[in-house]
Design an enzyme around this catalytic site. Structure first.
Site, PDB file in Angstrom:
ATOM      1  N   PHE A 137       0.907  -1.178  -0.087  1.00 13.56           N
ATOM      2  CA  PHE A 137      -0.010  -0.015  -0.169  1.00 13.56           C
ATOM      3  C   PHE A 137       0.893   1.219   0.015  1.00 13.56           C
ATOM      4  CE2 PHE A 137      -2.517  -3.244   2.105  1.00 13.56           C
ATOM      5  CZ  PHE A 137      -3.623  -3.284   1.303  1.00 13.56           C
ATOM      6  N   GLN A 182      10.316   1.371   2.918  1.00  6.98           N
ATOM      7  CA  GLN A 182       9.189   0.421   3.098  1.00  6.98           C
ATOM      8  C   GLN A 182       9.171  -0.361   4.170  1.00  6.98           C
ATOM      9  OE1 GLN A 182      11.908  -2.030  -0.150  1.00  6.98           O
ATOM     10  NE2 GLN A 182       9.999  -2.164  -1.231  1.00  6.98           N
ATOM     11  N   ILE A 238       2.363  -7.575   4.875  1.00  4.22           N
ATOM     12  CA  ILE A 238       1.918  -6.448   4.399  1.00  4.22           C
ATOM     13  C   ILE A 238       2.965  -5.322   4.308  1.00  4.22           C
ATOM     14  CG2 ILE A 238       0.225  -4.309   4.785  1.00  4.22           C
ATOM     15  CD1 ILE A 238      -1.272  -7.045   4.518  1.00  4.22           C
ATOM     16  N   GLU A 239       3.119  -4.714   3.003  1.00  3.79           N
ATOM     17  CA  GLU A 239       4.029  -3.623   2.923  1.00  3.79           C
ATOM     18  C   GLU A 239       3.281  -2.309   2.813  1.00  3.79           C
ATOM     19  OE1 GLU A 239       7.188  -1.911  -0.373  1.00  3.79           O
ATOM     20  OE2 GLU A 239       6.088  -3.845  -1.095  1.00  3.79           O
ATOM     21  N   ILE A 240       4.030  -1.135   3.608  1.00  2.00           N
ATOM     22  CA  ILE A 240       3.618   0.140   3.394  1.00  2.00           C
ATOM     23  C   ILE A 240       4.674   0.961   3.072  1.00  2.00           C
ATOM     24  CG2 ILE A 240       2.546   2.233   4.352  1.00  2.00           C
ATOM     25  CD1 ILE A 240       0.904  -0.153   4.793  1.00  2.00           C
TER      26      ILE A 240
END
Length: 257
Positions: A169, A202, A213-215
């Site tokens: 995201f 990241q 989940i990656e932001i």
């Protein structure tokens, strides 16, 4: 209704799309050109024959009209045919990512995570689905949670590995995300990717069932096709300002408990 004229072509075939007439012409070879000119000639004969078909003037109009029609279609193929060319790279005519479906051990626990951590909202689920699950929506995509019939067989949580399967995201502030994860006491891994003087931050962490989940702020990284086509920019980068991106990519990784 769209029309399509098939001309004999044993060697190759490509479409010429004419939006104004919805006409497709598959043509490339000399045989096709001859057949098409004959078609135009016959059409003009049917129009002009009531007047006369014996004078050189009428004969010239028949040939000239056929050649003119063909040249017009040929010109349109170069000016408007690119629309069909682009669809060749998208054979299924896909438009967007609709949803991600995930098996989970506890629907309640997973819903709490995707609502309170990632900001998704619960939405109505079709009543015809006769198994336990939940649907959520946010950030332009859906998350469909399915209660696993054999939760004991789901993979156990392991060390966070940025190279593992994950969904990413884009965020407005990496600092705000990192601060919130620390407040929620969610373990995460921080990584930095550098490409051509551009730095991408990241953050990686797991959902309750170990799905990663990656932001990131990956929007700052330009999207450059490997072969053909024009380089396209993300919303925050103008590619014409990037002359020659460096091929080397460096990744720094730090684990935060």
């Amino acid at each position: 209704m769209a029309k399509c004229i098939w001309l004999s072509d044993k060697f190759r075939s490509y479409p010429i799309y004419l939006p104004s007439t919805h006409l497709y012409i598959y043509s490339a070879t000399t045989i096709d050109i001859i057949i098409y000119l004959a078609f135009c000639n016959r059409l003009l004969q049917s129009i002009i024959s009531p007047i006369s078909t014996s004078t050189p003037l009428v004969f010239g109009l028949l040939i000239g009209g056929g050649v003119g029609f063909f040249l017009l279609f040929f010109l349109w193929s170069f000016t408007l045919g690119w629309e069909m060319k682009e669809s060749a790279g998208n054979p299924l005519h896909l438009t967007s990512l609709n949803h991600v479906s995930l098996l989970c051990r506890s629907i309640e626990e997973s819903m709490n995570f995707y609502q309170n951590v990632l900001g998704f909202i619960p939405i109505r689920r079709p009543e015809s689905l006769n198994f336990e699950g939940a649907w959520l929506f946010g950030h332009g995509i859906g998350v469909h949670l399915l209660c696993s019939p054999e939760p004991e067989k789901l993979p156990k949580k392991t060390a966070i590995n940025p190279k593992d399967n994950h969904i990413s995201f884009q965020c407005e502030s990496m600092g705000a995300v990192e601060k919130k994860l620390e407040e929620m006491e969610i373990e995460y891994v921080r990584a930095i990717v550098e490409e051509g003087g551009i730095q991408v931050d990241q953050l990686f962490f797991h959902d309750p069932d170990g799905f990663m989940i990656e932001i990131c702020n990956c929007d700052s990284l330009p999207v450059v096709p490997l072969v053909g086509g024009m380089a396209r920019s993300c919303s925050r980068v103008k590619l014409h300002q990037i002359v020659q991106p460096q091929p080397q990519t460096q990744i720094q990784q730090v684990v935060y408990p």
